[in-house]
Scaffold this motif. Structure first.
Motif, PDB file in Angstrom:
ATOM      1  N   MET A   1      -0.947  14.845  -2.301  1.00 53.33           N
ATOM      2  CA  MET A   1      -0.398  13.791  -1.467  1.00 53.33           C
ATOM      3  C   MET A   1       1.098  13.692  -1.723  1.00 53.33           C
ATOM      4  N   ALA A   2       1.851  13.369  -0.709  1.00 51.75           N
ATOM      5  CA  ALA A   2       3.304  13.255  -0.818  1.00 51.75           C
ATOM      6  C   ALA A   2       3.679  12.099  -1.735  1.00 51.75           C
ATOM      7  N   ASP A   3       4.903  12.154  -2.237  1.00 55.15           N
ATOM      8  CA  ASP A   3       5.374  11.085  -3.110  1.00 55.15           C
ATOM      9  C   ASP A   3       5.525   9.769  -2.365  1.00 55.15           C
ATOM     10  N   THR A   4       5.854   9.833  -1.077  1.00 54.03           N
ATOM     11  CA  THR A   4       6.029   8.636  -0.265  1.00 54.03           C
ATOM     12  C   THR A   4       4.962   8.612   0.814  1.00 54.03           C
ATOM     13  N   LEU A   5       4.262   7.494   0.889  1.00 55.48           N
ATOM     14  CA  LEU A   5       3.213   7.347   1.896  1.00 55.48           C
ATOM     15  C   LEU A   5       3.786   6.781   3.182  1.00 55.48           C
ATOM     16  N   GLU A   6       3.326   7.319   4.268  1.00 57.93           N
ATOM     17  CA  GLU A   6       3.607   6.727   5.577  1.00 57.93           C
ATOM     18  C   GLU A   6       2.635   5.557   5.758  1.00 57.93           C
ATOM     19  N   PRO A   7       2.955   4.594   6.617  1.00 58.06           N
ATOM     20  CA  PRO A   7       2.061   3.456   6.809  1.00 58.06           C
ATOM     21  C   PRO A   7       0.618   3.851   7.145  1.00 58.06           C
ATOM     22  N   ALA A   8       0.429   4.809   8.017  1.00 54.95           N
ATOM     23  CA  ALA A   8      -0.931   5.235   8.379  1.00 54.95           C
ATOM     24  C   ALA A   8      -1.649   5.846   7.174  1.00 54.95           C
ATOM     25  N   GLN A   9      -0.923   6.567   6.340  1.00 54.22           N
ATOM     26  CA  GLN A   9      -1.524   7.154   5.139  1.00 54.22           C
ATOM     27  C   GLN A   9      -1.924   6.062   4.148  1.00 54.22           C
ATOM     28  N   ALA A  10      -1.057   5.070   4.005  1.00 58.12           N
ATOM     29  CA  ALA A  10      -1.358   3.965   3.097  1.00 58.12           C
ATOM     30  C   ALA A  10      -2.603   3.212   3.555  1.00 58.12           C
ATOM     31  N   LEU A  11      -2.700   2.971   4.856  1.00 53.22           N
ATOM     32  CA  LEU A  11      -3.887   2.286   5.381  1.00 53.22           C
ATOM     33  C   LEU A  11      -5.141   3.133   5.214  1.00 53.22           C
ATOM     34  N   ALA A  12      -5.031   4.417   5.421  1.00 51.04           N
ATOM     35  CA  ALA A  12      -6.183   5.303   5.239  1.00 51.04           C
ATOM     36  C   ALA A  12      -6.640   5.304   3.779  1.00 51.04           C
ATOM     37  N   LEU A  13      -5.702   5.327   2.861  1.00 54.26           N
ATOM     38  CA  LEU A  13      -6.016   5.261   1.435  1.00 54.26           C
ATOM     39  C   LEU A  13      -6.726   3.961   1.106  1.00 54.26           C
ATOM     40  N   TRP A  14      -6.159   2.859   1.553  1.00 56.12           N
ATOM     41  CA  TRP A  14      -6.768   1.547   1.311  1.00 56.12           C
ATOM     42  C   TRP A  14      -8.165   1.497   1.941  1.00 56.12           C
ATOM     43  N   HIS A  15      -8.293   2.019   3.146  1.00 54.63           N
ATOM     44  CA  HIS A  15      -9.577   2.042   3.850  1.00 54.63           C
ATOM     45  C   HIS A  15     -10.631   2.791   3.037  1.00 54.63           C
ATOM     46  N   ARG A  16     -10.299   3.998   2.567  1.00 53.11           N
ATOM     47  CA  ARG A  16     -11.261   4.787   1.781  1.00 53.11           C
ATOM     48  C   ARG A  16     -11.668   4.056   0.511  1.00 53.11           C
ATOM     49  N   ALA A  17     -10.714   3.466  -0.169  1.00 56.85           N
ATOM     50  CA  ALA A  17     -11.028   2.762  -1.419  1.00 56.85           C
ATOM     51  C   ALA A  17     -11.906   1.541  -1.157  1.00 56.85           C
ATOM     52  N   VAL A  18     -11.591   0.776  -0.120  1.00 56.60           N
ATOM     53  CA  VAL A  18     -12.373  -0.421   0.183  1.00 56.60           C
ATOM     54  C   VAL A  18     -13.781  -0.050   0.651  1.00 56.60           C
ATOM     55  N   VAL A  19     -13.893   0.956   1.500  1.00 53.47           N
ATOM     56  CA  VAL A  19     -15.218   1.391   1.958  1.00 53.47           C
ATOM     57  C   VAL A  19     -16.056   1.859   0.767  1.00 53.47           C
ATOM     58  N   ASP A  20     -15.464   2.646  -0.120  1.00 48.70           N
ATOM     59  CA  ASP A  20     -16.197   3.096  -1.308  1.00 48.70           C
ATOM     60  C   ASP A  20     -16.605   1.914  -2.185  1.00 48.70           C
ATOM     61  N   SER A  21     -15.750   0.920  -2.285  1.00 43.85           N
ATOM     62  CA  SER A  21     -16.056  -0.279  -3.070  1.00 43.85           C
ATOM     63  C   SER A  21     -17.230  -1.049  -2.464  1.00 43.85           C
ATOM     64  N   VAL A  22     -17.229  -1.184  -1.140  1.00 42.45           N
ATOM     65  CA  VAL A  22     -18.295  -1.910  -0.454  1.00 42.45           C
ATOM     66  C   VAL A  22     -19.636  -1.191  -0.632  1.00 42.45           C
ATOM     67  N   ARG A  23     -19.605   0.115  -0.675  1.00 47.48           N
ATOM     68  CA  ARG A  23     -20.831   0.904  -0.805  1.00 47.48           C
ATOM     69  C   ARG A  23     -21.447   0.824  -2.204  1.00 47.48           C
ATOM     70  N   ARG A  24     -20.685   0.415  -3.173  1.00 49.64           N
ATOM     71  CA  ARG A  24     -21.172   0.342  -4.550  1.00 49.64           C
ATOM     72  C   ARG A  24     -21.909  -0.965  -4.777  1.00 49.64           C
ATOM     73  N   GLU A  25     -22.741  -0.946  -5.781  1.00 54.77           N
ATOM     74  CA  GLU A  25     -23.370  -2.193  -6.220  1.00 54.77           C
ATOM     75  C   GLU A  25     -22.281  -3.017  -6.908  1.00 54.77           C
ATOM     76  N   GLY A  26     -22.160  -4.247  -6.530  1.00 53.78           N
ATOM     77  CA  GLY A  26     -21.156  -5.081  -7.168  1.00 53.78           C
ATOM     78  C   GLY A  26     -20.648  -6.134  -6.219  1.00 53.78           C
ATOM     79  N   PRO A  27     -19.770  -6.974  -6.710  1.00 52.78           N
ATOM     80  CA  PRO A  27     -19.282  -8.080  -5.898  1.00 52.78           C
ATOM     81  C   PRO A  27     -18.434  -7.628  -4.725  1.00 52.78           C
ATOM     82  N   ASP A  28     -18.550  -8.378  -3.649  1.00 55.04           N
ATOM     83  CA  ASP A  28     -17.771  -8.148  -2.437  1.00 55.04           C
ATOM     84  C   ASP A  28     -16.736  -9.269  -2.384  1.00 55.04           C
TER      85      ASP A  28
END
Length: 115
Positions: A1-28
């Protein structure tokens, strides 16, 4: 990944992390609860309801509700201020540390995912 994220890349990163978090057992957690938890863990203590309300620019009752939820989940705890009983400190817990460490691992993993 590049040193500087573009806005769309940052949102995609956040999206993947949040989706993975939601899929796990644990607090929402809501965005406000997560922001509060991150403040408590990443910023220097002490943390009070008043200070967190000012930091996040939300009302004290909103912070109290978020702390209620985080406390019920064991991710943070309240401790009365011995010097001023009107104040309550919001403190870290081991369970909260583990939760955020696992979330950080999800963010790191998401950053390594192409897409």
């Amino acid at each position: 990944m590049a040193d500087t994220l573009e806005p769309a890349q940052a949102l995609a990163l956040w999206h993947r992390a949040v989706v993975d978090s939601v899929r796990r057992e644990g607090p929402d957690l809501s965005a406000r609860q997560m922001a509060l938890l991150l403040c408590v863990y990443l910023e220097e203590p002490p943390h009070t309801v008043r200070g967190l309300a000012e930091r996040l620019n939300v009302s004290k009752p909103a912070i109290t509700r978020a702390v209620d939820r985080l406390s019920a989940l064991g991710l943070a705890k309240r401790k009365p201020d011995e010097a001023d009983r009107r104040n309550v400190f919001i403190q870290r817990t081991v369970k909260g540390s583990v939760f955020l460490r696992e979330f950080a691992d999800l963010v790191v993993a998401a950053s390594r995912t192409e897409g």
